[in-house]
Design a protein around this motif. Structure first.
Motif, PDB file in Angstrom:
ATOM      1  N   LEU A 171       0.853  -1.187   0.000  1.00  0.00           N
ATOM      2  CA  LEU A 171       0.000   0.000   0.000  1.00  0.00           C
ATOM      3  C   LEU A 171       0.892   1.241   0.000  1.00  0.00           C
ATOM      4  O   LEU A 171       1.717   1.423   0.906  1.00  0.00           O
ATOM      5  N   VAL A 172       0.733   2.107  -1.011  1.00  0.00           N
ATOM      6  CA  VAL A 172       1.567   3.307  -1.141  1.00  0.00           C
ATOM      7  C   VAL A 172       0.693   4.464  -1.613  1.00  0.00           C
ATOM      8  O   VAL A 172      -0.484   4.284  -1.947  1.00  0.00           O
ATOM      9  N   ARG A 173       1.306   5.650  -1.669  1.00  0.00           N
ATOM     10  CA  ARG A 173       0.625   6.806  -2.252  1.00  0.00           C
ATOM     11  C   ARG A 173       1.672   7.795  -2.755  1.00  0.00           C
ATOM     12  O   ARG A 173       2.812   7.824  -2.268  1.00  0.00           O
ATOM     13  N   TYR A 174       1.256   8.614  -3.715  1.00  0.00           N
ATOM     14  CA  TYR A 174       2.133   9.656  -4.226  1.00  0.00           C
ATOM     15  C   TYR A 174       2.161  10.838  -3.266  1.00  0.00           C
ATOM     16  O   TYR A 174       1.129  11.276  -2.764  1.00  0.00           O
ATOM     17  N   LYS A 175       3.358  11.365  -3.034  1.00  0.00           N
ATOM     18  CA  LYS A 175       3.487  12.624  -2.323  1.00  0.00           C
ATOM     19  C   LYS A 175       3.412  13.759  -3.343  1.00  0.00           C
ATOM     20  O   LYS A 175       3.584  13.535  -4.543  1.00  0.00           O
ATOM     21  N   PRO A 176       3.143  14.981  -2.880  1.00  0.00           N
ATOM     22  CA  PRO A 176       3.027  16.099  -3.830  1.00  0.00           C
ATOM     23  C   PRO A 176       4.264  16.303  -4.701  1.00  0.00           C
ATOM     24  O   PRO A 176       4.147  16.805  -5.827  1.00  0.00           O
ATOM     25  N   ASP A 177       5.469  15.910  -4.208  1.00  0.00           N
ATOM     26  CA  ASP A 177       6.686  16.115  -4.998  1.00  0.00           C
ATOM     27  C   ASP A 177       6.967  14.978  -5.969  1.00  0.00           C
ATOM     28  O   ASP A 177       8.000  14.971  -6.651  1.00  0.00           O
ATOM     29  N   GLY A 178       6.057  13.984  -6.048  1.00  0.00           N
ATOM     30  CA  GLY A 178       6.240  12.892  -6.997  1.00  0.00           C
ATOM     31  C   GLY A 178       6.903  11.663  -6.423  1.00  0.00           C
ATOM     32  O   GLY A 178       6.897  10.608  -7.065  1.00  0.00           O
ATOM     33  N   ASN A 179       7.473  11.771  -5.225  1.00  0.00           N
ATOM     34  CA  ASN A 179       8.027  10.588  -4.580  1.00  0.00           C
ATOM     35  C   ASN A 179       6.891   9.709  -4.045  1.00  0.00           C
ATOM     36  O   ASN A 179       5.773  10.185  -3.828  1.00  0.00           O
ATOM     37  N   ILE A 180       7.199   8.456  -3.813  1.00  0.00           N
ATOM     38  CA  ILE A 180       6.197   7.492  -3.376  1.00  0.00           C
ATOM     39  C   ILE A 180       6.405   7.165  -1.905  1.00  0.00           C
ATOM     40  O   ILE A 180       7.530   6.876  -1.475  1.00  0.00           O
ATOM     41  N   GLU A 181       5.326   7.221  -1.142  1.00  0.00           N
ATOM     42  CA  GLU A 181       5.370   6.931   0.288  1.00  0.00           C
ATOM     43  C   GLU A 181       4.832   5.530   0.549  1.00  0.00           C
ATOM     44  O   GLU A 181       3.725   5.190   0.116  1.00  0.00           O
ATOM     45  N   PHE A 182       5.618   4.725   1.251  1.00  0.00           N
ATOM     46  CA  PHE A 182       5.198   3.376   1.617  1.00  0.00           C
ATOM     47  C   PHE A 182       4.341   3.438   2.872  1.00  0.00           C
ATOM     48  O   PHE A 182       4.722   4.038   3.867  1.00  0.00           O
ATOM     49  N   LEU A 183       3.154   2.795   2.833  1.00  0.00           N
ATOM     50  CA  LEU A 183       2.232   2.821   3.959  1.00  0.00           C
ATOM     51  C   LEU A 183       2.146   1.485   4.689  1.00  0.00           C
ATOM     52  O   LEU A 183       1.957   1.444   5.898  1.00  0.00           O
TER      53      LEU A 183
END
Length: 418
Positions: A171-183
């Motif tokens: 499960l991940v999501r995009y951060k506003p700067d385009g990097n991907i955050e692992f959840l």
């Protein structure tokens, strides 16, 4: 390492499981680059490793505390990549000045990363979804497991060249700067009281709190029919947050049904042989110690005594104080309904469910019960009954008959014409 003229240092599982022994081994061998799961790095004693130039964490979510402790003076990369994609698919060079947990970055060369919903559609920035990986590093599949291969390696809907994507289950999501955050893991999606909950989203928010080094959240059902969220944390002793602070932190970011009922602090997370958190070995919480409590004050009257007894029975607690909050003790909407029903049986008063949400402490509920009792005992107001106009006409002769007087023939006996 070998292809670049470096020495590859191998250690056994016993050394890997002991942070102190692993640090000693790295110092002895003058290791310059190390790749470790965050949970292993978290148990390292704070020590100088002057030869260590590069740290790479992978396999689990990396915390801000790890970056602040180990990034200064060297390069600290937070990497991501499952075995099915030949180990590494993305990377991020961390900055110890950043206050947020490091993301897993962007795809490395010849890889593509997609964040998709359950219908294989790309999700917007900030919306959680499943990470799917494409590129030259994808494995052909699982040996002798065509069913699992078909489930995990799917046709790439964004390519017309017959390429495939690997469904990571992460499960991940995009951060506003385009990097991907692992959840966290999609596998850790649970259903509690009818709400579908991503445990990884709770863990991600707890990991952001200062002093928290590692987090795992489980949905436990230690009492039949009472499934509840429990947060397990490893925190700095000198900067250890309280359960109240963690709860307030989550309430600003998540809905109420995603707030853990209990917070259990551990010295270290139990690990599997490959260094990941072993969730099956996380202990059952001692609810008396793990729930959020206020300073204990014993019941001061009969109403408070009965209310504390009801709460203690519903939540399986031995002792409840008058300042304790029903929801902070582990109560939820379904138990709130039972509580109101028990109050009606015990005190013979009707209280709307919203009362408990507005007045969640024993002291507040006791006052609400007493007020409801006063209203129910108030004398009934006289009812004004409307009667027909004809019924208000009374003949004078009737009145005289009732009084024993004879009617005067010269006096009218009613209305003219009667």
């Amino acid at each position: 390492a070998l292809l670049n003229g470096a020495a590859l240092v191998l250690v056994n599982r016993e050394i890997l499981a002991s942070g102190e022994e692993l640090v000693n081994k790295m110092a002895q061998e003058k290791v310059t680059t190390v790749t470790l799961p965050p949970s292993v790095l978290a148990v390292f004693p704070k020590t100088e490793l002057p030869h260590l130039q590069t740290i790479i964490t992978a396999g689990e979510k990396c915390t801000t505390e790890l970056v602040k402790n180990w990034a200064p003076g060297r390069k600290f990369f937070n990497a991501y990549g499952p075995t099915e994609t030949t180990v590494c698919a993305s990377m991020y060079l961390t900055d110890p000045e950043e206050e947020q947990a490091p993301p897993i970055g962007r795809p490395i060369g010849n890889f593509q990363l997609y964040i998709l919903d359950r219908h294989w559609r790309p999700v917007p920035i900030g919306v959680p979804g499943e990470l799917c990986v494409g590129g030259v590093g994808l494995a052909r599949g699982y040996l002798n497991r065509p069913d699992l291969t078909a489930e995990k390696f799917i046709p790439n809907p964004f390519s017309d060249r017959g390429e495939r994507l690997y469904r990571t289950g992460d499960l991940v999501r995009y951060k506003p700067d385009g990097n991907i955050e692992f959840l966290g893991r999609i596998d850790y999606q649970v259903k509690v009281r009818g709400f579908r909950i991503e445990l990884g989203e709770i863990e991600a928010n707890l990991n952001e709190y200062p002093g928290v080094r590692d987090v795992a959240v489980l949905a436990r059902e230690d009492q039949p029919g009472q499934k509840q969220l429990v947060a397990y944390l490893v925190a700095d002793e000198e900067n250890k947050p309280s359960p109240a602070e963690l709860r307030d932190h989550l309430k600003e970011r998540l809905p109420d049904y995603m707030i853990p009922a209990a917070y259990v602090f551990l010295d270290a997370m139990p690990l599997t042989p490959n260094g990941k958190v072993d969730r099956r070995r996380l202990p059952a919480p001692d609810m008396e110690a793990a729930v959020l409590r206020r300073e204990y004050v014993a019941p001061r009257n009969e109403t408070e005594e009965k209310l504390t007894a009801i709460v203690a029975q519903l939540l399986n607690l031995e002792k409840v104080g008058v300042y304790d909050n029903f929801f902070e003790l582990g109560g939820h909407s379904l138990l709130a309904t039972q509580f109101i029903s028990r109050v009606k049986e015990e005190f013979e008063v009707e209280l709307p469910l919203i009362t408990l949400f507005e007045k969640p402490t024993i002291e507040q509920m006791a006052l609400a019960v007493q007020e409801a009792k006063l209203v129910s005992k108030a004398p009934a107001k006289p009812q004004i009954k409307r009667i027909a106009r004809d019924s208000r006409r009374v003949r004078r002769s009737d009145l005289q008959q009732r009084s024993g007087k004879k009617p005067d023939n010269n006096e009218p006996q009613g209305k003219p014409g009667e």
